[in-house]
Design a protein around this motif. Sequence first.
Motif, PDB file in Angstrom:
ATOM      1  N   SER A   1      48.716 -25.478  -1.073  1.00 30.03           N
ATOM      2  CA  SER A   1      49.835 -25.373  -2.011  1.00 30.03           C
ATOM      3  C   SER A   1      49.617 -24.316  -3.092  1.00 30.03           C
ATOM      4  O   SER A   1      50.581 -23.888  -3.734  1.00 30.03           O
ATOM      5  N   VAL A   2      48.360 -23.902  -3.297  1.00 29.57           N
ATOM      6  CA  VAL A   2      48.086 -22.928  -4.353  1.00 29.57           C
ATOM      7  C   VAL A   2      47.485 -21.630  -3.814  1.00 29.57           C
ATOM      8  O   VAL A   2      47.295 -20.675  -4.578  1.00 29.57           O
ATOM      9  N   LYS A   3      47.202 -21.598  -2.529  1.00 31.91           N
ATOM     10  CA  LYS A   3      46.568 -20.421  -1.934  1.00 31.91           C
ATOM     11  C   LYS A   3      47.446 -19.190  -2.144  1.00 31.91           C
ATOM     12  O   LYS A   3      48.655 -19.228  -1.917  1.00 31.91           O
ATOM     13  N   GLY A   4      46.826 -18.123  -2.597  1.00 35.49           N
ATOM     14  CA  GLY A   4      47.560 -16.896  -2.871  1.00 35.49           C
ATOM     15  C   GLY A   4      48.132 -16.820  -4.275  1.00 35.49           C
ATOM     16  O   GLY A   4      48.574 -15.751  -4.708  1.00 35.49           O
ATOM     17  N   ARG A   5      48.130 -17.925  -4.986  1.00 35.82           N
ATOM     18  CA  ARG A   5      48.651 -17.938  -6.361  1.00 35.82           C
ATOM     19  C   ARG A   5      47.551 -18.243  -7.381  1.00 35.82           C
ATOM     20  O   ARG A   5      47.600 -17.730  -8.502  1.00 35.82           O
ATOM     21  N   PHE A   6      46.600 -19.072  -7.019  1.00 36.41           N
ATOM     22  CA  PHE A   6      45.530 -19.477  -7.927  1.00 36.41           C
ATOM     23  C   PHE A   6      44.221 -18.826  -7.492  1.00 36.41           C
ATOM     24  O   PHE A   6      43.969 -18.625  -6.300  1.00 36.41           O
ATOM     25  N   THR A   7      43.382 -18.534  -8.484  1.00 38.00           N
ATOM     26  CA  THR A   7      42.061 -17.975  -8.219  1.00 38.00           C
ATOM     27  C   THR A   7      41.032 -18.701  -9.062  1.00 38.00           C
ATOM     28  O   THR A   7      41.185 -18.785 -10.290  1.00 38.00           O
ATOM     29  N   ILE A   8      40.014 -19.206  -8.402  1.00 43.14           N
ATOM     30  CA  ILE A   8      38.925 -19.869  -9.111  1.00 43.14           C
ATOM     31  C   ILE A   8      37.762 -18.894  -9.246  1.00 43.14           C
ATOM     32  O   ILE A   8      37.481 -18.106  -8.344  1.00 43.14           O
ATOM     33  N   SER A   9      37.099 -18.944 -10.384  1.00 43.48           N
ATOM     34  CA  SER A   9      35.932 -18.096 -10.617  1.00 43.48           C
ATOM     35  C   SER A   9      34.985 -18.833 -11.558  1.00 43.48           C
ATOM     36  O   SER A   9      35.366 -19.833 -12.176  1.00 43.48           O
ATOM     37  N   ARG A  10      33.777 -18.338 -11.637  1.00 47.38           N
ATOM     38  CA  ARG A  10      32.809 -18.968 -12.535  1.00 47.38           C
ATOM     39  C   ARG A  10      31.910 -17.901 -13.146  1.00 47.38           C
ATOM     40  O   ARG A  10      31.716 -16.818 -12.580  1.00 47.38           O
ATOM     41  N   ASP A  11      31.371 -18.236 -14.297  1.00 48.93           N
ATOM     42  CA  ASP A  11      30.417 -17.382 -14.984  1.00 48.93           C
ATOM     43  C   ASP A  11      29.232 -18.270 -15.332  1.00 48.93           C
ATOM     44  O   ASP A  11      29.282 -19.030 -16.312  1.00 48.93           O
ATOM     45  N   ASN A  12      28.192 -18.192 -14.542  1.00 57.07           N
ATOM     46  CA  ASN A  12      27.046 -19.075 -14.764  1.00 57.07           C
ATOM     47  C   ASN A  12      26.332 -18.767 -16.080  1.00 57.07           C
ATOM     48  O   ASN A  12      25.738 -19.659 -16.681  1.00 57.07           O
ATOM     49  N   ALA A  13      26.396 -17.531 -16.523  1.00 60.46           N
ATOM     50  CA  ALA A  13      25.772 -17.184 -17.800  1.00 60.46           C
ATOM     51  C   ALA A  13      26.464 -17.888 -18.964  1.00 60.46           C
ATOM     52  O   ALA A  13      25.840 -18.166 -19.989  1.00 60.46           O
ATOM     53  N   LYS A  14      27.744 -18.156 -18.800  1.00 59.32           N
ATOM     54  CA  LYS A  14      28.514 -18.834 -19.848  1.00 59.32           C
ATOM     55  C   LYS A  14      28.727 -20.308 -19.542  1.00 59.32           C
ATOM     56  O   LYS A  14      29.402 -21.001 -20.301  1.00 59.32           O
ATOM     57  N   SER A  15      28.198 -20.776 -18.415  1.00 59.41           N
ATOM     58  CA  SER A  15      28.395 -22.169 -17.999  1.00 59.41           C
ATOM     59  C   SER A  15      29.881 -22.529 -17.999  1.00 59.41           C
ATOM     60  O   SER A  15      30.302 -23.546 -18.584  1.00 59.41           O
ATOM     61  N   ALA A  16      30.657 -21.678 -17.353  1.00 57.59           N
ATOM     62  CA  ALA A  16      32.096 -21.884 -17.378  1.00 57.59           C
ATOM     63  C   ALA A  16      32.704 -21.613 -16.003  1.00 57.59           C
ATOM     64  O   ALA A  16      32.199 -20.790 -15.227  1.00 57.59           O
ATOM     65  N   VAL A  17      33.775 -22.304 -15.738  1.00 59.89           N
ATOM     66  CA  VAL A  17      34.568 -22.085 -14.536  1.00 59.89           C
ATOM     67  C   VAL A  17      36.021 -21.914 -14.973  1.00 59.89           C
ATOM     68  O   VAL A  17      36.447 -22.508 -15.964  1.00 59.89           O
ATOM     69  N   TYR A  18      36.728 -21.072 -14.240  1.00 59.66           N
ATOM     70  CA  TYR A  18      38.083 -20.722 -14.623  1.00 59.66           C
ATOM     71  C   TYR A  18      39.045 -20.937 -13.464  1.00 59.66           C
ATOM     72  O   TYR A  18      38.652 -20.884 -12.298  1.00 59.66           O
TER      73      TYR A  18
END
Length: 123
Positions: free
Chosen positions: A63-80
């Motif tokens: 339902s979200v493929k092509g519209r949503f993007t997940i990413s992470r920054d391990n240096a900042k301990s964050a996921v977006y």
Amino acid sequence: QVQLVESGGGLVQAGGSLRLSCEASGRTFSNYGMGWFRQTPGSEREFVAAISWRGDRPNYADSVKGRFTISRDNAKSAVYLQMNNLKPEDTAAYYCAATRSWVPSLDSRYEFWGQGTQLTVSS
């Protein structure tokens, strides 16, 4: 323990974009796969997206493929979660979660959960 705090929710018009953030503290963030789930009142929690420890192998609900993007920054301990072309049916409370067991879409495999952030998409 891993503490997770989501932010970035709000009200947006259909077709708009928004980015959710999830900041982690506690144990080593890079040991955990991270996922985003969403839930509306009276409905079961729904898988949205997940990303592995190293930031590869992103998984998305159809339902979200092509519209949503997940990413992470391990240096900042964050996921977006970058959400584009939002639709009213994306309206939900969004939760991030952490897992050491890589079954991305299975919420029972996630050990730690945030409190959620609300997204409302108006038509």
